[in-house]
Design a protein around this motif. Structure first.
Motif, short mmCIF file in Angstrom:
data_model
loop_
_atom_site.label_atom_id
_atom_site.label_comp_id
_atom_site.label_asym_id
_atom_site.label_seq_id
_atom_site.Cartn_x
_atom_site.Cartn_y
_atom_site.Cartn_z
N HIS B 50 0.84 -1.20 0.00
CA HIS B 50 0.00 0.00 0.00
C HIS B 50 0.88 1.25 0.00
N GLN B 51 0.54 2.21 -0.84
CA GLN B 51 1.27 3.49 -0.87
C GLN B 51 0.33 4.60 -0.44
N SER B 52 0.79 5.44 0.50
CA SER B 52 -0.06 6.50 1.01
C SER B 52 -0.43 7.47 -0.10
N ILE B 53 -1.69 7.90 -0.08
CA ILE B 53 -2.10 8.92 -1.06
C ILE B 53 -1.97 10.31 -0.43
N LEU B 54 -1.60 10.31 0.84
CA LEU B 54 -1.39 11.59 1.53
C LEU B 54 0.13 11.79 1.65
N PRO B 55 0.65 12.96 1.26
CA PRO B 55 2.09 13.15 1.18
C PRO B 55 2.79 13.18 2.53
N ASP B 56 2.02 13.40 3.62
CA ASP B 56 2.66 13.57 4.92
C ASP B 56 2.41 12.39 5.86
N ALA B 57 2.07 11.25 5.30
CA ALA B 57 1.82 10.09 6.17
C ALA B 57 3.11 9.66 6.86
N LYS B 58 2.97 9.22 8.10
CA LYS B 58 4.14 8.73 8.84
C LYS B 58 4.75 7.54 8.10
N TYR B 59 3.88 6.67 7.61
CA TYR B 59 4.32 5.47 6.89
C TYR B 59 3.87 5.57 5.44
N MET B 60 4.76 5.89 4.54
CA MET B 60 4.36 6.10 3.14
C MET B 60 4.09 4.76 2.43
N LEU B 61 4.69 3.69 2.96
CA LEU B 61 4.46 2.35 2.39
C LEU B 61 4.09 1.39 3.52
N ILE B 62 3.03 0.62 3.31
CA ILE B 62 2.67 -0.42 4.28
C ILE B 62 2.41 -1.71 3.51
N ASN B 63 3.14 -2.76 3.87
CA ASN B 63 2.93 -4.06 3.25
C ASN B 63 2.03 -4.91 4.15
N VAL B 64 1.02 -5.53 3.56
CA VAL B 64 0.13 -6.44 4.28
C VAL B 64 0.24 -7.79 3.56
N ALA B 65 0.85 -8.76 4.23
CA ALA B 65 1.10 -10.05 3.56
C ALA B 65 0.57 -11.20 4.40
N GLN B 66 0.23 -12.28 3.69
CA GLN B 66 -0.29 -13.47 4.37
C GLN B 66 0.77 -14.58 4.32
N TRP B 67 0.97 -15.23 5.46
CA TRP B 67 1.92 -16.34 5.55
C TRP B 67 1.24 -17.55 6.20
N GLU B 68 1.71 -18.75 5.83
CA GLU B 68 1.04 -19.95 6.34
C GLU B 68 1.25 -20.15 7.84
N SER B 69 2.35 -19.61 8.37
CA SER B 69 2.59 -19.76 9.82
C SER B 69 3.64 -18.75 10.27
N VAL B 70 3.71 -18.57 11.59
CA VAL B 70 4.73 -17.69 12.17
C VAL B 70 6.12 -18.20 11.80
N ASP B 71 6.31 -19.50 11.94
CA ASP B 71 7.65 -20.07 11.67
C ASP B 71 8.06 -19.86 10.21
N ALA B 72 7.10 -20.02 9.31
CA ALA B 72 7.42 -19.82 7.88
C ALA B 72 7.89 -18.39 7.65
N PHE B 73 7.17 -17.44 8.25
CA PHE B 73 7.56 -16.04 8.05
C PHE B 73 8.93 -15.77 8.67
N LYS B 74 9.16 -16.29 9.88
CA LYS B 74 10.44 -16.03 10.56
C LYS B 74 11.61 -16.61 9.76
N ALA B 75 11.41 -17.81 9.22
CA ALA B 75 12.49 -18.44 8.42
C ALA B 75 12.77 -17.62 7.17
N ALA B 76 11.69 -17.14 6.54
CA ALA B 76 11.85 -16.36 5.30
C ALA B 76 12.56 -15.03 5.60
N SER B 77 12.19 -14.41 6.72
CA SER B 77 12.82 -13.14 7.09
C SER B 77 14.30 -13.33 7.33
N LYS B 78 14.63 -14.42 7.98
CA LYS B 78 16.05 -14.70 8.25
C LYS B 78 16.80 -14.91 6.92
#
Lengths: 105, 105
Positions: B50-78
């Motif tokens: 997601h990209q903010s349509i407001l120029p002064d947003a604190k977070y100009m980009l926000i990613n919202v993603a789905q993962w099958e499990s906590v462990d899967a996400f942690k392994a991928a992040s590593k």
């Protein structure tokens, strides 16, 4: 991957709440009341309230909602403050902003 | 409204990025590279940047993603950090946390 996926006027509200420690249940109850009100406002599409599964997240609650337009959301937000009669929950700090999805798969 | 909607192990990653002014395009390019890598990791389900349509947003980009499990996400992040070879973008500050949807309509 779709480059720009939403060309129409729909916008995504992402509102990250800082929740005072110990007030998680109260914060969800407050959110439920506000969501009931917003659901009745013109231009409302859908919402999904996310609760952190990690106890130390900066934002323990994040709402991701869809609205038909920026103006619809702005009018509803104004009404929430002036017409709903819902009193803000002390210490609950919202960080709302409006977004477009620019990448999706 | 559904009270608790996801009983299974799926989790939602919400990652709010603080983007240095003037580095918006670079940040999206960096995100694209990281997303290409993450998409190949076990347990990846989907993502929406997601990209903010407001120029002064604190977070100009926000990613919202789905993962099958906590462990899967942690392994991928590593693996993103140790195997992808993708260098972080200076000044781009991620704020990732894992969530469950507790209200949805």
């Amino acid at each position: 991957m779709n480059e720009t996926v939403t060309e129409d006027e729909h916008v995504t509200l992402i509102n990250a709440f800082i929740v005072p420690v110990g007030k998680e249940a109260e914060a969800v109850k407050f959110w439920d009341k506000a969501a009931d009100f917003m659901r009745g406002q013109p231009g409302y599409v859908s919402t999904a309230l996310h609760q952190s599964i990690l106890p130390d997240a900066k934002y323990m609650l994040i709402n991701v909602a869809q609205w038909e337009s920026v103006d619809a959301f702005k009018a509803a937000s104004k009404a929430l403050g002036t017409e709903s009669g819902i009193k803000p929950l002390e210490g609950l700090v919202p960080n709302p902003s409006l977004y477009k999805v620019i990448r999706a798969d």
